[in-house]
Design an enzyme around this catalytic site. Sequence first.
Site, PDB file in Angstrom:
ATOM      1  N   CYS A 106       0.775  -1.106   0.030  1.00  0.00           N
ATOM      2  CA  CYS A 106       0.101   0.016   0.026  1.00  0.00           C
ATOM      3  C   CYS A 106       0.931   1.247   0.022  1.00  0.00           C
ATOM      4  CB  CYS A 106      -1.022  -0.004   1.112  1.00  0.00           C
ATOM      5  SG  CYS A 106      -0.310  -0.539   2.627  1.00  0.00           S
TER       6      CYS A 106
HETATM    7  N1  LIG Z   1      -4.506  -4.292   5.137  1.00  0.00           N
HETATM    8  C1  LIG Z   1      -3.763  -3.761   4.080  1.00  0.00           C
HETATM    9  O1  LIG Z   1      -4.201  -2.561   4.082  1.00  0.00           O
HETATM   10  C2  LIG Z   1      -3.106  -4.394   3.196  1.00  0.00           C
HETATM   11  C3  LIG Z   1      -2.739  -3.567   1.858  1.00  0.00           C
HETATM   12  C4  LIG Z   1      -1.654  -4.286   1.128  1.00  0.00           C
HETATM   13  C5  LIG Z   1      -0.988  -5.520   1.284  1.00  0.00           C
HETATM   14  N2  LIG Z   1      -1.630  -6.085   2.414  1.00  0.00           N
HETATM   15  C6  LIG Z   1      -1.033  -7.612   2.486  1.00  0.00           C
HETATM   16  O2  LIG Z   1      -2.399  -8.361   2.411  1.00  0.00           O
HETATM   17  C7  LIG Z   1      -1.994  -9.705   3.141  1.00  0.00           C
HETATM   18  C8  LIG Z   1      -3.178  -9.737   4.022  1.00  0.00           C
HETATM   19  O3  LIG Z   1      -3.573  -8.528   4.477  1.00  0.00           O
HETATM   20  P1  LIG Z   1      -4.690  -8.225   5.464  1.00  0.00           P
HETATM   21  O4  LIG Z   1      -4.770  -6.840   6.082  1.00  0.00           O
HETATM   22  O5  LIG Z   1      -6.114  -8.710   4.904  1.00  0.00           O
HETATM   23  O6  LIG Z   1      -4.401  -9.411   6.721  1.00  0.00           O
HETATM   24  P2  LIG Z   1      -5.442  -9.775   7.920  1.00  0.00           P
HETATM   25  O7  LIG Z   1      -6.569  -9.032   7.906  1.00  0.00           O
HETATM   26  O8  LIG Z   1      -4.730 -10.073   8.915  1.00  0.00           O
HETATM   27  O9  LIG Z   1      -5.892 -11.470   7.468  1.00  0.00           O
HETATM   28  C9  LIG Z   1      -5.220 -12.322   7.365  1.00  0.00           C
HETATM   29  C10 LIG Z   1      -5.997 -13.549   6.602  1.00  0.00           C
HETATM   30  O10 LIG Z   1      -5.043 -14.871   6.527  1.00  0.00           O
HETATM   31  C11 LIG Z   1      -5.612 -15.763   7.089  1.00  0.00           C
HETATM   32  N3  LIG Z   1      -4.357 -16.764   7.770  1.00  0.00           N
HETATM   33  C12 LIG Z   1      -3.727 -16.379   8.900  1.00  0.00           C
HETATM   34  N4  LIG Z   1      -2.712 -17.197   8.913  1.00  0.00           N
HETATM   35  C13 LIG Z   1      -2.720 -18.242   8.174  1.00  0.00           C
HETATM   36  C14 LIG Z   1      -2.366 -19.193   7.752  1.00  0.00           C
HETATM   37  N5  LIG Z   1      -1.171 -19.750   8.599  1.00  0.00           N
HETATM   38  N6  LIG Z   1      -2.691 -20.138   6.929  1.00  0.00           N
HETATM   39  C15 LIG Z   1      -3.726 -19.745   6.130  1.00  0.00           C
HETATM   40  N7  LIG Z   1      -4.387 -18.391   6.385  1.00  0.00           N
HETATM   41  C16 LIG Z   1      -3.944 -17.785   7.246  1.00  0.00           C
HETATM   42  C17 LIG Z   1      -6.527 -15.300   8.160  1.00  0.00           C
HETATM   43  O11 LIG Z   1      -7.456 -16.384   8.321  1.00  0.00           O
HETATM   44  P3  LIG Z   1      -8.214 -16.936   9.641  1.00  0.00           P
HETATM   45  O12 LIG Z   1      -7.739 -15.975  10.747  1.00  0.00           O
HETATM   46  O13 LIG Z   1      -9.619 -16.686   9.242  1.00  0.00           O
HETATM   47  O14 LIG Z   1      -7.877 -18.492   9.548  1.00  0.00           O
HETATM   48  C18 LIG Z   1      -7.155 -13.937   7.589  1.00  0.00           C
HETATM   49  O15 LIG Z   1      -8.030 -14.452   6.614  1.00  0.00           O
HETATM   50  C19 LIG Z   1      -0.707  -9.305   4.009  1.00  0.00           C
HETATM   51  O16 LIG Z   1       0.308  -9.944   3.305  1.00  0.00           O
HETATM   52  C20 LIG Z   1      -0.575  -7.824   4.044  1.00  0.00           C
HETATM   53  O17 LIG Z   1       0.822  -7.612   4.136  1.00  0.00           O
HETATM   54  C21 LIG Z   1      -2.599  -5.503   3.410  1.00  0.00           C
END
Ligand SMILES: NC(=O)c1ccc[n+]([C@@H]2O[C@H](COP(=O)([O-])OP(=O)(O)OC[C@H]3O[C@@H](n4cnc5c(N)ncnc54)[C@H](OP(=O)(O)O)[C@@H]3O)[C@@H](O)[C@H]2O)c1
Length: 339
Positions: free
Chosen positions: A149
């Site tokens: 981001c």
């Molecule tokens: N948030 C942002 O603004 C943003 C922007 C750009 C990029 N990103 C990137 O996008 C990715 C996701 O970000 P997010 O903000 O959506 O994260 P998040 O809200 O923390 O969600 C993480 C997801 O990953 C799943 N998960 C966690 N550990 C896991 C494992 N060991 N195996 C399989 N599933 C697992 C969780 O599922 P359960 O807990 O339901 O099992 C949850 O659905 C990250 O790499 C982040 O750096 C985020």
Amino acid sequence: MKKAAILGVTGYTGEELVRLLSRHPEVELITATSENESGKKLGDLYPPFPRFRDLILCTAEQALQQPVDLVFLCLPAIESSRWGKLFLDRGSRVIDLGADFRFSTASAYKTWYGTSHPFPELLEQAVYGLAEWRRQEIRGARLIGNPGCYPTAALLALLPFVQAGWVAEEPVLIDAKSGVSGAGKTPTKTTHYVEANENVGAYKPGRSHRHVGEIDQELNSHSQTPMRVIFTPHLVPQTRGLYASVYFKLRSAHSHAELNDLLRHQYEAEPFIRIVDPQLPATRMALHSNFCFLAAAAVKDTSYAAVFSAIDNLGKGAAGQAVQNMNLMFGFLETMGLC
Ligand SMILES: NC(=O)c1ccc[n+]([C@@H]2O[C@H](COP(=O)([O-])OP(=O)(O)OC[C@H]3O[C@@H](n4cnc5c(N)ncnc54)[C@H](OP(=O)(O)O)[C@@H]3O)[C@@H](O)[C@H]2O)c1
């Protein structure tokens, strides 16, 4: 109709993808995973998006049994590599919203993520998914590293000036702010409500944040001379939205009008970039959209330029950009489902 899966649908980027895909006419979401909430209906998790309400969440392991054209990985680092490799081997295309496929070399990944990349051979075929700067490569790609981001906002502001050779010297200065959803759904000591509300603070200043490596890499790939950034992110008390203020020394003097004309010229055909000069961008402009709003200014009494950039961290900074990349990969209209 293309079939898609979201791995990590319970996270913030996963939720935003559900919202976007629920109005996409050419894509059907047939698989959505959660390790902790498998067995639940997507409609119970996200009542506002009725199109996929009967989809039952499964685990990532179970998702492997369901053939899909494309997988969105919304997972923590390293988990993306693991599942990305397995789905690529099954013939699916992959867009990783995390960082595992953003670096062109395994050594850069190790430098910034502190661990060896488990599948360095995949980095050769991965394309950095900043559509405005790599559209042709994205069209032919099977594997996309969706940009971070902060890098999205900073690179869209800086690259026109870097490519034109207007940046006199490194380091370039980036002061950036993100809403709290940028940190994902699990609250931490600094992101839970009492700490984040009515509070602003810098974190990982200078060259300590992981996004520095990604920004450096992309600037250098479009620059004639070596580039480095000083980058300081801040957490601000809003749910979503990301702002970058970028400063650099000009190689020769350029007026306010010339700086903005360069941005307009570079991005005139871009569906998701708006140059808002004589206004300045604000995060509210970009809220719930895939747009990036930009404006430049000559800094009075100095030889510096400033460029301001606003996006929604979950839109152009994550899920919106991922759908834009998907549209390019499948040959759909680039704006489909996004406008
Ligand atoms: N948030 C942002 O603004 C943003 C922007 C750009 C990029 N990103 C990137 O996008 C990715 C996701 O970000 P997010 O903000 O959506 O994260 P998040 O809200 O923390 O969600 C993480 C997801 O990953 C799943 N998960 C966690 N550990 C896991 C494992 N060991 N195996 C399989 N599933 C697992 C969780 O599922 P359960 O807990 O339901 O099992 C949850 O659905 C990250 O790499 C982040 O750096 C985020």
